[in-house]
Structure formats: structure tokens, C-alpha cells
Design a protein around this motif. Structure first.
Motif, PDB file in Angstrom:
ATOM      1  N   CYS A 133      46.597  36.802  30.355  1.00  0.00           N
ATOM      2  CA  CYS A 133      46.070  37.139  31.690  1.00  0.00           C
ATOM      3  C   CYS A 133      47.023  38.088  32.407  1.00  0.00           C
ATOM      4  CB  CYS A 133      45.864  35.872  32.535  1.00  0.00           C
ATOM      5  SG  CYS A 133      44.514  34.846  31.964  1.00  0.00           S
ATOM      6  N   ALA A 134      48.331  37.804  32.301  1.00  0.00           N
ATOM      7  CA  ALA A 134      49.317  38.662  32.965  1.00  0.00           C
ATOM      8  C   ALA A 134      49.260  40.072  32.377  1.00  0.00           C
ATOM      9  CB  ALA A 134      50.710  38.063  32.812  1.00  0.00           C
ATOM     10  N   ALA A 135      49.128  40.156  31.049  1.00  0.00           N
ATOM     11  CA  ALA A 135      49.076  41.478  30.406  1.00  0.00           C
ATOM     12  C   ALA A 135      47.811  42.229  30.825  1.00  0.00           C
ATOM     13  CB  ALA A 135      49.118  41.309  28.888  1.00  0.00           C
ATOM     14  N   ALA A 136      46.693  41.522  30.921  1.00  0.00           N
ATOM     15  CA  ALA A 136      45.431  42.179  31.314  1.00  0.00           C
ATOM     16  C   ALA A 136      45.520  42.666  32.759  1.00  0.00           C
ATOM     17  CB  ALA A 136      44.256  41.215  31.142  1.00  0.00           C
ATOM     18  N   LEU A 137      46.132  41.851  33.612  1.00  0.00           N
ATOM     19  CA  LEU A 137      46.261  42.269  35.021  1.00  0.00           C
ATOM     20  C   LEU A 137      47.194  43.459  35.146  1.00  0.00           C
ATOM     21  CD1 LEU A 137      46.285  38.890  36.953  1.00  0.00           C
ATOM     22  CD2 LEU A 137      44.682  40.791  37.220  1.00  0.00           C
ATOM     23  N   GLU A 138      48.216  43.472  34.333  1.00  0.00           N
ATOM     24  CA  GLU A 138      49.132  44.611  34.366  1.00  0.00           C
ATOM     25  C   GLU A 138      48.376  45.868  33.928  1.00  0.00           C
ATOM     26  OE1 GLU A 138      52.831  44.002  32.466  1.00  0.00           O
ATOM     27  OE2 GLU A 138      53.501  46.045  32.945  1.00  0.00           O
ATOM     28  N   TRP A 139      47.565  45.714  32.894  1.00  0.00           N
ATOM     29  CA  TRP A 139      46.839  46.875  32.358  1.00  0.00           C
ATOM     30  C   TRP A 139      45.912  47.493  33.400  1.00  0.00           C
ATOM     31  CZ3 TRP A 139      42.046  48.773  30.909  1.00  0.00           C
ATOM     32  CH2 TRP A 139      42.102  49.896  30.065  1.00  0.00           C
ATOM     33  N   VAL A 140      45.297  46.636  34.230  1.00  0.00           N
ATOM     34  CA  VAL A 140      44.385  47.188  35.251  1.00  0.00           C
ATOM     35  C   VAL A 140      45.121  47.523  36.551  1.00  0.00           C
ATOM     36  CG1 VAL A 140      42.351  46.026  34.308  1.00  0.00           C
ATOM     37  CG2 VAL A 140      43.638  44.916  36.151  1.00  0.00           C
ATOM     38  N   GLY A 141      46.438  47.408  36.538  1.00  0.00           N
ATOM     39  CA  GLY A 141      47.233  47.825  37.703  1.00  0.00           C
ATOM     40  C   GLY A 141      47.325  46.787  38.795  1.00  0.00           C
ATOM     41  N   LEU A 142      47.113  45.499  38.459  1.00  0.00           N
ATOM     42  CA  LEU A 142      47.167  44.456  39.487  1.00  0.00           C
ATOM     43  C   LEU A 142      48.214  43.390  39.158  1.00  0.00           C
ATOM     44  CD1 LEU A 142      43.364  43.819  40.245  1.00  0.00           C
ATOM     45  CD2 LEU A 142      44.940  45.330  41.441  1.00  0.00           C
ATOM     46  N   ALA A 143      49.289  43.812  38.525  1.00  0.00           N
ATOM     47  CA  ALA A 143      50.290  42.841  38.059  1.00  0.00           C
ATOM     48  C   ALA A 143      50.812  41.945  39.170  1.00  0.00           C
ATOM     49  CB  ALA A 143      51.454  43.585  37.399  1.00  0.00           C
ATOM     50  N   THR A 144      50.859  42.477  40.382  1.00  0.00           N
ATOM     51  CA  THR A 144      51.483  41.692  41.457  1.00  0.00           C
ATOM     52  C   THR A 144      50.478  40.822  42.227  1.00  0.00           C
ATOM     53  OG1 THR A 144      51.178  43.526  42.981  1.00  0.00           O
ATOM     54  CG2 THR A 144      53.306  43.413  41.809  1.00  0.00           C
ATOM     55  N   LEU A 145      49.218  40.904  41.875  1.00  0.00           N
ATOM     56  CA  LEU A 145      48.202  40.206  42.684  1.00  0.00           C
ATOM     57  C   LEU A 145      47.670  38.914  42.070  1.00  0.00           C
ATOM     58  CD1 LEU A 145      45.926  42.942  44.303  1.00  0.00           C
ATOM     59  CD2 LEU A 145      48.014  41.899  45.134  1.00  0.00           C
ATOM     60  N   GLY A 146      48.283  38.462  40.973  1.00  0.00           N
ATOM     61  CA  GLY A 146      47.752  37.308  40.251  1.00  0.00           C
ATOM     62  C   GLY A 146      47.495  36.077  41.102  1.00  0.00           C
ATOM     63  N   ALA A 147      48.392  35.831  42.057  1.00  0.00           N
ATOM     64  CA  ALA A 147      48.285  34.581  42.832  1.00  0.00           C
ATOM     65  C   ALA A 147      47.343  34.715  44.023  1.00  0.00           C
ATOM     66  CB  ALA A 147      49.667  34.173  43.310  1.00  0.00           C
ATOM     67  N   ARG A 148      46.904  35.918  44.324  1.00  0.00           N
ATOM     68  CA  ARG A 148      46.079  36.114  45.531  1.00  0.00           C
ATOM     69  C   ARG A 148      44.696  35.480  45.384  1.00  0.00           C
ATOM     70  NH1 ARG A 148      45.863  41.844  48.445  1.00  0.00           N
ATOM     71  NH2 ARG A 148      48.061  41.322  48.598  1.00  0.00           N
ATOM     72  N   ARG A 149      44.209  34.945  46.488  1.00  0.00           N
ATOM     73  CA  ARG A 149      42.850  34.387  46.473  1.00  0.00           C
ATOM     74  C   ARG A 149      41.871  35.558  46.358  1.00  0.00           C
ATOM     75  NH1 ARG A 149      40.333  31.122  51.345  1.00  0.00           N
ATOM     76  NH2 ARG A 149      38.336  30.803  50.362  1.00  0.00           N
ATOM     77  N   SER A 150      40.911  35.441  45.473  1.00  0.00           N
ATOM     78  CA  SER A 150      40.040  36.579  45.157  1.00  0.00           C
ATOM     79  C   SER A 150      39.218  37.057  46.351  1.00  0.00           C
ATOM     80  CB  SER A 150      39.128  36.218  43.991  1.00  0.00           C
ATOM     81  OG  SER A 150      39.932  35.894  42.883  1.00  0.00           O
ATOM     82  N   GLU A 157      39.608  46.507  43.825  1.00  0.00           N
ATOM     83  CA  GLU A 157      40.457  45.485  43.186  1.00  0.00           C
ATOM     84  C   GLU A 157      39.587  44.437  42.482  1.00  0.00           C
ATOM     85  OE1 GLU A 157      44.207  45.720  46.344  1.00  0.00           O
ATOM     86  OE2 GLU A 157      42.582  44.280  46.658  1.00  0.00           O
ATOM     87  N   ARG A 158      38.486  44.079  43.104  1.00  0.00           N
ATOM     88  CA  ARG A 158      37.581  43.087  42.491  1.00  0.00           C
ATOM     89  C   ARG A 158      37.079  43.602  41.132  1.00  0.00           C
ATOM     90  NH1 ARG A 158      35.912  39.199  46.048  1.00  0.00           N
ATOM     91  NH2 ARG A 158      34.011  38.716  44.896  1.00  0.00           N
ATOM     92  N   HIS A 159      36.754  44.900  41.096  1.00  0.00           N
ATOM     93  CA  HIS A 159      36.282  45.474  39.836  1.00  0.00           C
ATOM     94  C   HIS A 159      37.373  45.484  38.780  1.00  0.00           C
ATOM     95  CE1 HIS A 159      32.350  46.470  41.091  1.00  0.00           C
ATOM     96  NE2 HIS A 159      32.122  47.158  39.988  1.00  0.00           N
ATOM     97  N   ARG A 160      38.581  45.754  39.227  1.00  0.00           N
ATOM     98  CA  ARG A 160      39.702  45.731  38.272  1.00  0.00           C
ATOM     99  C   ARG A 160      39.880  44.329  37.702  1.00  0.00           C
ATOM    100  NH1 ARG A 160      43.312  50.157  38.405  1.00  0.00           N
ATOM    101  NH2 ARG A 160      42.503  51.726  39.814  1.00  0.00           N
ATOM    102  N   VAL A 161      39.726  43.327  38.553  1.00  0.00           N
ATOM    103  CA  VAL A 161      39.850  41.944  38.062  1.00  0.00           C
ATOM    104  C   VAL A 161      38.731  41.656  37.056  1.00  0.00           C
ATOM    105  CG1 VAL A 161      39.822  39.494  38.697  1.00  0.00           C
ATOM    106  CG2 VAL A 161      40.975  41.158  40.181  1.00  0.00           C
ATOM    107  N   ALA A 162      37.527  42.132  37.371  1.00  0.00           N
ATOM    108  CA  ALA A 162      36.393  41.908  36.449  1.00  0.00           C
ATOM    109  C   ALA A 162      36.662  42.593  35.101  1.00  0.00           C
ATOM    110  CB  ALA A 162      35.103  42.432  37.074  1.00  0.00           C
ATOM    111  N   ILE A 163      37.299  43.750  35.152  1.00  0.00           N
ATOM    112  CA  ILE A 163      37.619  44.451  33.896  1.00  0.00           C
ATOM    113  C   ILE A 163      38.711  43.688  33.143  1.00  0.00           C
ATOM    114  CG2 ILE A 163      38.582  46.584  32.933  1.00  0.00           C
ATOM    115  CD1 ILE A 163      37.088  48.063  35.222  1.00  0.00           C
ATOM    116  N   ALA A 164      39.693  43.189  33.872  1.00  0.00           N
ATOM    117  CA  ALA A 164      40.745  42.380  33.224  1.00  0.00           C
ATOM    118  C   ALA A 164      40.118  41.146  32.570  1.00  0.00           C
ATOM    119  CB  ALA A 164      41.799  41.967  34.253  1.00  0.00           C
ATOM    120  N   ARG A 165      39.157  40.530  33.256  1.00  0.00           N
ATOM    121  CA  ARG A 165      38.487  39.334  32.716  1.00  0.00           C
ATOM    122  C   ARG A 165      37.724  39.683  31.436  1.00  0.00           C
ATOM    123  NH1 ARG A 165      34.299  37.204  36.814  1.00  0.00           N
ATOM    124  NH2 ARG A 165      33.387  39.171  36.142  1.00  0.00           N
TER     125      ARG A 165
END
Ligand SMILES: Nc1ncnc2c1ncn2[C@@H]1O[C@H](COP(=O)(O)OP(=O)(O)OP(=O)(O)O)[C@@H](O)[C@H]1O
Length: 235
Positions: A133-150, A157-165
Motif C-alpha cells: 500500500c505504501a509503495a502504491a501510494l508513493e507511486w501515485v504521489g500521495l506517500a505522505t497522505l496515508g493516514a488522512r481520512r479520505s 487526490e481521490r482519483h489517485r487513491v483509486a488508482i493506487a487501489r
């Protein structure tokens, strides 16, 4: 090289031969006329055409969300048309990452918990899941947002999370249906670029879209009109 090896090296990841769909209800209707289509591994293609032409239908057949009423669909050489429901579910879970027009995140959960949904059903240990999950979030440029409430994310950013998922399980195929429709121009471009770049990770990417800019990011464009594939071309 043996013939078998040559086939394995050169065969397309997605190979449709005479794949079509006709529905019986409420009245017999031809949705997709028989299609022949090859999509090479680790390429990005766009499926374009007017509204109601059959783009989503074609994508849903390739993603095994529904079965064709005729034809042969081989994925990496294996016949998908005719697989049982359980095997189709397995195929989708293992090999296909879906990205939709809306990101479909669970707002109450953290970003990383939403990405982890892409690994549901896997037998990986919790620690490995967290790493992926951390690697996928890093890949979509959201490495620092993992703990944030969606709920607190922007549309992009929501789309980036969907792509990471979709990417977290390293699927061989990514199917994105109108991924830019709900986004502004600039964010839409970023998302197209991100999806097209997934080919560098070895994924094959199919973009179903009205967005004319998509053709700039793909290797080939396939057009559907009135349920017929009217020809494709390399861009
Ligand atoms: N299971 C079904 N039963 C009846 N009609 C269907 C079914 N699936 C799709 N259709 C019809 O087939 C046509 C093609 O639908 P599809 O969603 O594939 O088009 P599309 O090109 O993706 O359109 P859009 O760009 O508007 O999303 C539409 O007229 C749709 O209503």
C-alpha cells in the motif's frame, strides 16, 4: 525457439475473436457486434466513440464483469469466455484493476485503508500488505497522505487513491472507464498520464473515454460506433 515459445512471447495479452453481446430482455437487442481485437501486453489503448456506442460493454467483457454471448476471449492465451462464475471472480481479483469515473472511496476510512481494499482476498501478511500500500501510494504521489481520512481529499487526490487501489495488487490489466469525466482539465491530464505510466510497471491499460486528450497518452485507439468496432489505429 519452439513454436510454443514463440507463441508465448508474441501473443497479445487480450485476444478477442468474434466476441459479441446480445441481450434477451426486455427485447432481444444486439449490444456489441462480433469484435476481433488484440491488445499487446504493457501497452495503453483508448476505446473511444459516441455515447451509447458500446464502449463500456466492451470493457466489461474484457474485465469479465459479464460474459459474451458469442466468440472467444483469450487472456494471456487462456480462454475466459465460458469460465465459471468462481473462476471469473478469481480472474478479476488477480488480474484486473478497475478505475471508474467516480473514485468510490470509503470516506470514513483512511487513505491507506482504502488502498488496502485492493488486496482483499489476498493471503498476504499484514506487513506485506502495508508495504504494498505504501509503495502504491508513493507511486501515485500521495506517500505522505496515508493516514488522512479520505473524506478530506480533493477530487484529484481521490482519483489517485483509486488508482493506487487498482494498482496495489500489480494486476496485469487496468480498466479505466471515463476516469477523467469528473475532473478539471489539469487534474484530468495528470490522471491520464499516471494511468498511461502504469505500462512502465508492466500493466496493460485500457481507457474507455470521451476525452479527446486521451489519444495523446496511448499506443493505440479503438473506435466503436453503434456497437461495432470500426477500426483501430496506432497513435
Ligand atoms: N445488459 C444490457 N441490457 C440492455 N441494454 C444494454 C445492456 N448493456 C448495455 N446496454 C445498452 O447498450 C448500449 C451501449 O452501452 P454502453 O454503456 O456500452 O455504451 P457507452 O459507449 O459506454 O456509452 P457512454 O459513453 O454513454 O457511457 C446502450 O444503449 C445501453 O443502454
Amino acid at each position: 525457439m519452439t513454436t510454443e515459445m514463440t507463441d508465448a512471447v508474441s501473443r497479445p495479452l487480450v485476444m478477442l475473436r468474434g466476441v459479441g453481446l446480445e441481450v434477451a430482455e426486455p427485447v432481444p437487442t444486439r449490444i456489441l457486434h462480433p469484435v476481433d481485437l488484440d491488445i499487446e501486453s504493457a501497452t495503453a489503448v483508448a476505446v473511444v466513440g459516441p455515447s451509447g456506442a458500446g464502449k463500456t460493454t466492451l470493457a466489461s467483457l474484457i474485465g469479465a464483469l459479464q460474459q459474451p454471448t458469442e466468440g472467444s476471449y483469450r487472456f494471456d492465451g487462456q480462454e475466459v469466455a465460458g469460465m465459471s462464475g468462481a473462476r471469473l471472480a478469481e480472474f478479476r481479483a488477480r488480474d484486473v484493476g478497475f478505475v471508474f469515473q467516480h473514485s468510490h472511496l470509503i470516506d470514513e476510512r483512511s487513505v491507506v485503508a482504502n488502498v488496502d481494499l485492493g488486496l482483499v482476498g489476498s493471503e498476504l501478511h499484514r506487513v506485506e500488505r502495508a508495504e504494498l500500500c505504501a509503495a502504491a501510494l508513493e507511486w501515485v504521489g500521495l506517500a505522505t497522505l496515508g493516514a488522512r481520512r479520505s473524506a478530506f481529499l480533493s477530487g484529484g487526490e481521490r482519483h489517485r487513491v483509486a488508482i493506487a487501489r487498482a494498482l496495489v495488487k500489480s494486476p496485469r490489466l487496468i480498466l479505466a472507464d471515463e476516469p477523467t469525466a469528473a475532473l478539471d482539465q489539469e487534474t484530468g491530464r495528470e490522471i491520464l498520464e499516471l494511468l498511461a505510466n502504469a505500462t512502465a510497471r508492466g500493466a496493460t491499460v485500457i481507457l474507455v473515454t470521451h476525452d479527446p486528450r486521451a489519444v495523446e497518452y496511448v499506443d493505440a485507439v479503438h473506435r466503436i460506433v453503434d456497437g461495432r468496432l470500426t477500426g483501430g489505429g496506432h497513435s
